[in-house]
Design a protein around this motif. Sequence first.
Motif, short mmCIF file in Angstrom:
data_model
loop_
_atom_site.label_atom_id
_atom_site.label_comp_id
_atom_site.label_asym_id
_atom_site.label_seq_id
_atom_site.Cartn_x
_atom_site.Cartn_y
_atom_site.Cartn_z
N UNK A 130 23.84 -36.96 -15.20
CA UNK A 130 22.89 -36.05 -15.17
C UNK A 130 21.91 -35.72 -15.49
N UNK A 131 21.48 -35.13 -16.71
CA UNK A 131 19.95 -35.26 -17.42
C UNK A 131 19.03 -36.06 -17.57
N UNK A 132 20.01 -37.01 -18.30
CA UNK A 132 19.03 -38.70 -18.73
C UNK A 132 18.84 -39.22 -17.38
N UNK A 133 19.66 -39.31 -16.37
CA UNK A 133 19.40 -39.78 -14.94
C UNK A 133 18.53 -39.41 -14.47
N UNK A 134 18.03 -38.23 -14.02
CA UNK A 134 16.59 -37.52 -13.30
C UNK A 134 15.91 -37.63 -14.38
N UNK A 135 15.65 -37.87 -15.30
CA UNK A 135 14.33 -38.53 -16.92
C UNK A 135 14.33 -39.71 -16.16
N UNK A 136 14.89 -40.29 -16.76
CA UNK A 136 14.91 -41.46 -15.91
C UNK A 136 14.20 -41.84 -14.81
N UNK A 137 14.44 -40.88 -13.28
CA UNK A 137 14.51 -41.54 -12.66
C UNK A 137 12.25 -40.94 -12.10
N UNK A 138 12.02 -39.63 -13.31
CA UNK A 138 10.69 -39.38 -13.18
C UNK A 138 10.32 -40.32 -14.18
N UNK A 139 10.57 -41.14 -14.85
CA UNK A 139 9.86 -41.64 -15.33
C UNK A 139 9.87 -42.82 -14.91
N UNK A 140 10.62 -43.54 -14.07
CA UNK A 140 10.13 -44.21 -13.22
C UNK A 140 8.95 -44.50 -12.12
N UNK A 141 9.34 -43.37 -11.76
CA UNK A 141 7.90 -42.56 -10.18
C UNK A 141 6.62 -43.00 -11.64
N UNK A 142 6.31 -42.08 -12.76
CA UNK A 142 5.10 -41.75 -12.92
C UNK A 142 4.60 -43.41 -13.70
N UNK A 143 5.31 -43.64 -14.00
CA UNK A 143 5.03 -44.76 -15.62
C UNK A 143 4.49 -45.94 -14.21
N UNK A 144 4.91 -46.43 -12.66
CA UNK A 144 5.20 -47.24 -11.93
C UNK A 144 3.81 -46.45 -10.72
N UNK A 145 3.66 -45.35 -10.47
CA UNK A 145 3.01 -44.98 -8.90
C UNK A 145 2.03 -44.11 -9.95
N UNK A 146 0.99 -43.50 -9.43
CA UNK A 146 0.25 -42.62 -8.94
C UNK A 146 -0.27 -41.81 -7.95
N UNK A 147 0.82 -42.32 -7.16
CA UNK A 147 1.21 -41.22 -5.56
C UNK A 147 1.03 -40.05 -6.07
N UNK A 148 2.02 -38.94 -7.14
CA UNK A 148 2.32 -37.68 -7.21
C UNK A 148 0.86 -37.34 -7.21
N UNK A 149 -0.13 -37.74 -7.96
CA UNK A 149 -1.11 -37.25 -8.23
C UNK A 149 -2.22 -37.27 -6.30
N UNK A 150 -1.86 -38.22 -6.28
CA UNK A 150 -2.99 -38.23 -4.71
C UNK A 150 -2.26 -36.79 -4.02
N UNK A 151 -0.86 -37.30 -4.28
CA UNK A 151 0.13 -36.01 -3.33
C UNK A 151 -0.87 -34.43 -3.34
N UNK A 152 -0.70 -34.39 -4.62
CA UNK A 152 -1.46 -33.20 -4.74
C UNK A 152 -3.22 -33.18 -4.56
N UNK A 153 -3.53 -34.26 -5.18
CA UNK A 153 -5.18 -33.39 -4.37
C UNK A 153 -5.06 -33.40 -2.76
N UNK A 154 -4.40 -34.17 -1.57
CA UNK A 154 -3.91 -34.03 -0.63
C UNK A 154 -3.57 -32.31 -0.38
N UNK A 155 -2.37 -32.01 -1.30
CA UNK A 155 -2.28 -31.12 -0.91
C UNK A 155 -3.71 -29.65 -1.01
N UNK A 156 -4.14 -29.99 -1.65
CA UNK A 156 -5.65 -28.60 -2.50
C UNK A 156 -6.62 -29.13 -1.01
N UNK A 157 -6.52 -30.62 -0.79
CA UNK A 157 -7.47 -29.89 -0.08
C UNK A 157 -7.05 -29.63 1.43
#
Length: 331
Positions: A218-245
């Motif tokens: 499970x832990x490696x799977x979650x790691x892999x999943x997070x890896x996938x998102x952060x290596x393909x998308x910068x959306x999390x950063x945009x969400x954070x900026x939106x949250x800040x605003x």
Amino acid sequence: MAKNDKLFMVIPCYNEQEVLPETSKRLKEKLNTLIKSEKISPDSRIVFVDDGSRDNTWNMIEELHKEDPIFQGVKLSRNRGHQNALLAGLMTVKDICDISISMDADLQDDINAIDGMVEKYENGAEIVYGVRSQRKTDTFFKRYTAESYYKLMNKMGADIVYNHADFRLMSSRALDFLSDFSEVNLFLRGIVPMIGLKTDVEYYERAERFAGESKYPLFKMLQFAFEGITSLSTKPIKIISGLGVFIFFTSFIVLIYSLIRHFTGATIPGWTTTVLSVWAIGGLTMISLGVIGEYIGKIYLETKNRPRYIISTYLGDKEDEQMLRDVKFLK
Ligand code: UDP
Ligand code: MG
């Protein structure tokens, strides 16, 4: 396309001694049937990539190669993980084969889907994705998390094929284009769709692991999943900026509210709200920094541009080995 195209199967193996005898037997049967019916060239091969296994896996691969040259071996100098092992195998066969098919060693992918993949290739597709038509054999938990993950990835803007893992056919041309993607944080399923070219899909039923244990707890799977998102998308950063605003504007409302309270003389000891907001904003800030830090970490690794794998041994046909040595792929 020509009927005598050379097919190379690429199978990453990490501590797979329990399944290797069966996998090699079944793959050999499949390839020989395809060769006999003249769908593929008699020079087709099965390449096992040993990802730094600690058990008997490499010895078994050496034995197989000795007994029958249809089996080849690529040995990585140490464990580099599934994606890198797969890439190492694909890049080794890139200039030797006409078609490659990557597959897990544990027989979870249906070997019989290979026929359909080759047929689709003959009909002009350069990439054929093997897609699970159902996940009956996975536990409810794995199925649910995996399926939500694909949906989340697509929402994040990463173009990945639903329910497709790494069972896929790629032409040597597609592999050549893949070799131009030099990222160190490798998530093949997200990169292959970026290549484009004519693609097709072959459906198959996913079976249970034939033997041995999953190398993805499970832990490696979650790691892999997070890896996938952060290596393909910068959306999390945009969400954070939106949250800040959003929070910044909310603080204006709070300011006006507290001024009104102040001037109407209704100031009360606002201990609860103060403490709550300190914790809430503090937590949020830390999460945000963490996510941004994750990206900076990736940039750090990318700038180092370290080799993604090191091949210590290649057991293949002699002239191919020589050719790979000439292009300095092998040392
Ligand atoms: N694998 C690998 N290196 C690793 C972990 C796994 O080459 O560090 C290989 C493994 O031998 C198998 C494939 O990757 O062929 C998929 O692993 P597994 O079946 O354990 O994952 P699951 O199907 O449970 O997600
Ligand atoms: Mg598996």
